[in-house]
Design a protein around this motif. Structure first.
Motif, PDB file in Angstrom:
ATOM      1  N   MET A   1     -62.236   0.668  33.491  1.00 34.10           N
ATOM      2  CA  MET A   1     -63.361   1.075  32.668  1.00 34.10           C
ATOM      3  C   MET A   1     -63.151   2.494  32.121  1.00 34.10           C
ATOM      4  O   MET A   1     -63.476   2.786  30.979  1.00 34.10           O
ATOM      5  CB  MET A   1     -64.667   1.025  33.467  1.00 34.10           C
ATOM      6  N   ALA A   4     -60.834   2.368  29.105  1.00 32.26           N
ATOM      7  CA  ALA A   4     -61.557   1.818  27.950  1.00 32.26           C
ATOM      8  C   ALA A   4     -62.510   2.862  27.375  1.00 32.26           C
ATOM      9  O   ALA A   4     -62.620   3.018  26.152  1.00 32.26           O
ATOM     10  CB  ALA A   4     -62.316   0.561  28.359  1.00 32.26           C
ATOM     11  N   SER A   5     -63.170   3.616  28.242  1.00 32.53           N
ATOM     12  CA  SER A   5     -64.083   4.665  27.788  1.00 32.53           C
ATOM     13  C   SER A   5     -63.320   5.763  27.051  1.00 32.53           C
ATOM     14  O   SER A   5     -63.801   6.286  26.039  1.00 32.53           O
ATOM     15  CB  SER A   5     -64.828   5.255  28.987  1.00 32.53           C
ATOM     16  N   CYS A   8     -62.590   4.618  23.567  1.00 32.59           N
ATOM     17  CA  CYS A   8     -63.808   4.604  22.754  1.00 32.59           C
ATOM     18  C   CYS A   8     -64.214   6.024  22.376  1.00 32.59           C
ATOM     19  O   CYS A   8     -64.532   6.306  21.218  1.00 32.59           O
ATOM     20  CB  CYS A   8     -64.930   3.905  23.517  1.00 32.59           C
ATOM     21  N   PRO A  15     -66.514  -0.965  22.544  1.00 38.75           N
ATOM     22  CA  PRO A  15     -66.399  -2.049  23.533  1.00 38.75           C
ATOM     23  C   PRO A  15     -66.958  -3.341  22.950  1.00 38.75           C
ATOM     24  O   PRO A  15     -68.044  -3.353  22.361  1.00 38.75           O
ATOM     25  CB  PRO A  15     -67.256  -1.543  24.700  1.00 38.75           C
ATOM     26  N   TYR A  18     -65.976  -8.303  27.910  1.00 38.66           N
ATOM     27  CA  TYR A  18     -65.748  -7.964  29.316  1.00 38.66           C
ATOM     28  C   TYR A  18     -65.543  -9.250  30.114  1.00 38.66           C
ATOM     29  O   TYR A  18     -66.169 -10.283  29.845  1.00 38.66           O
ATOM     30  CB  TYR A  18     -66.948  -7.194  29.866  1.00 38.66           C
ATOM     31  N   HIS A  31     -61.465  -5.124  30.255  1.00 32.97           N
ATOM     32  CA  HIS A  31     -62.337  -4.479  29.285  1.00 32.97           C
ATOM     33  C   HIS A  31     -61.647  -4.540  27.926  1.00 32.97           C
ATOM     34  O   HIS A  31     -60.515  -4.075  27.782  1.00 32.97           O
ATOM     35  CB  HIS A  31     -62.606  -3.023  29.663  1.00 32.97           C
ATOM     36  N   VAL A  33     -61.615  -3.507  23.914  1.00 33.60           N
ATOM     37  CA  VAL A  33     -62.154  -2.605  22.882  1.00 33.60           C
ATOM     38  C   VAL A  33     -61.515  -2.968  21.543  1.00 33.60           C
ATOM     39  O   VAL A  33     -60.412  -3.506  21.491  1.00 33.60           O
ATOM     40  CB  VAL A  33     -61.905  -1.122  23.237  1.00 33.60           C
ATOM     41  N   PRO A 134     -69.890  -6.603  26.694  1.00 34.80           N
ATOM     42  CA  PRO A 134     -69.597  -5.560  27.688  1.00 34.80           C
ATOM     43  C   PRO A 134     -70.847  -5.099  28.402  1.00 34.80           C
ATOM     44  O   PRO A 134     -71.939  -5.059  27.826  1.00 34.80           O
ATOM     45  CB  PRO A 134     -68.988  -4.438  26.848  1.00 34.80           C
ATOM     46  N   THR A 137     -72.343   0.658  28.146  1.00 34.26           N
ATOM     47  CA  THR A 137     -72.644   1.164  26.813  1.00 34.26           C
ATOM     48  C   THR A 137     -72.681   2.685  26.870  1.00 34.26           C
ATOM     49  O   THR A 137     -72.977   3.268  27.897  1.00 34.26           O
ATOM     50  CB  THR A 137     -74.004   0.637  26.296  1.00 34.26           C
TER      51      THR A 137
END
Length: 364
Positions: A1, A4-5, A8, A15, A18, A31, A33, A134, A137
């Motif tokens: 995660m 992925a963050s 982003c 995202p 999932y 995850h 994206v 996902p 958020t």
């Protein structure tokens, strides 16, 4: 995660899908994206003892394990590749849900890298069957400047010395790719290091895969450093195409993304050389210099490109942003500037070491 963050927040992805414990998947969490037509899937093992993921992480660290291709007939491609001697990791199988079905298969390529073949006729879901919207958020994403990366331009694979041509032949034999572009170490060298590169492409030339290997130089090249820290061959960088690189890089830098830099003398020399070129760069050269965007050109057109710092702790995988103006090359004219920037980072890591004729690295 967390990864992925990062993509982003720093790179402008969003995202989109999932898969994990909450969706009934008990072994691996995924995850997904997306930006433009680019999809990245970040996966982690959920349980102790996941041998496949554990061994990959120990050997290679974080990296691009799989490069997926959209195909029209998965069964046909797999069967032909099998007849030609390719290793089939997973035979064609079907995933299905209320949104339709997708057929997939996995083929082994160089090192521990694989290709997933994806046949997704009229599938209407978010990504693949079994994936949901996902769960995480981030309300700050909507407030950040947009990047507008459009599609994957090419994916580069680094090989140990003398393994480039066998890999190229693997693509020609098993996937019927052809040679699209190549350079040797006479063209691609600095004072300290050199490389050789052959680009293979599919029939339609919508998929391009540069394959690199190091060449003997005074010191260890960035290609050899990659191979050493990656524990063998693997994906060196992923190039993402944009139609507006100036806006993209401005906004990426505003988001905090770090890029390799070149000295101002690069742009002084560029201005002098462009005086004798048929090609006219429409972008403002002062702006390109401010953002440290590189320019490569021939008589027909030009490209603009820039490279990120490695996106994990090991000096292995990095990313490229590229914009093309009627130019289908891969930045050969920028090799010296790029490698000098890479060599400066290598030197900071203590890895710009002297190579002996037998290829053994010795510290100064």
């Amino acid at each position: 995660m967390q990864t992925a963050s990062f993509y982003c927040n720093k790179m402008g992805f969003e995202p989109v899908a999932y898969q994990g414990l909450e969706t009934g998947c008990r072994d691996v969490v995924s995850h997904v994206v997306k930006q433009g037509k680019i999809f990245f899937v970040f996966q982690s093992a959920l349980n102790p003892g996941n041998k496949e993921m554990g061994e990959y992480a120990v050997n290679h660290g974080d990296g691009a394990k799989d490069i997926a291709f959209t195909v029209e007939d998965c069964d046909f491609i797999v069967e032909k590749a099998r007849q030609r001697g390719a290793v089939i990791v997973k035979d064609p199988y079907v995933l299905e849900d209320k949104c339709g079905w997708v057929k997939l298969a996995v083929i082994q390529t160089y090192g521990d890298t694989t290709h997933t073949l994806v046949e997704r006729t009229d599938y209407k879901g978010l990504f693949l069957p079994g994936f949901k919207a996902p769960f995480f958020t981030d309300p700050t994403l909507a407030k950040m400047p947009t990047v507008k990366l459009d599609f994957i331009d090419h994916v580069v694979g680094n090989q140990p010395d003398n393994e480039m041509v066998p890999v190229v032949e693997w693509y020609r034999k098993n996937l019927l790719f052809h040679r699209f572009w190549s350079v040797d170490d006479k063209q691609m060298q600095t004072e300290f290091s050199a490389l050789r590169s052959i680009v293979v492409a599919n029939y339609e030339e919508t998929v391009k895969m540069p394959i690199n290997e190091p060449a003997m130089g005074k010191r260890k090249s960035q290609i050899q450093e990659y191979v050493d820290y990656n524990g063998g061959p693997g994906v060196q960088h992923i190039a993402m195409n944009t139609s507006d690189i100036i806006t993209a890089i401005r906004n990426l830098k505003e988001r905090g993304m770090e890029f390799m830099t070149v000295p101002d003398t690069y742009y002084q020399q560029l201005r002098e050389k462009l005086k004798f070129s048929k090609v006219k760069i429409t972008e403002n050269l002062d702006t390109l210099q401010e953002l440290k965007i590189l320019v490569d050109y021939d008589d027909d057109g030009y490209l603009l490109q820039i490279f990120t710092k490695p996106v994990q702790d090991r000096p292995t995988l990095f990313l490229e942003v590229i914009q093309r103006h009627n130019h289908q090359g891969f930045g050969a004219g920028n090799f010296k500037s790029l490698f000098q920037a890479l060599e400066a980072d290598q030197n900071a890591r203590g890895n710009l070491t002297v190579l002996t004729p037998n290829g053994i690295s010795e510290k100064l």
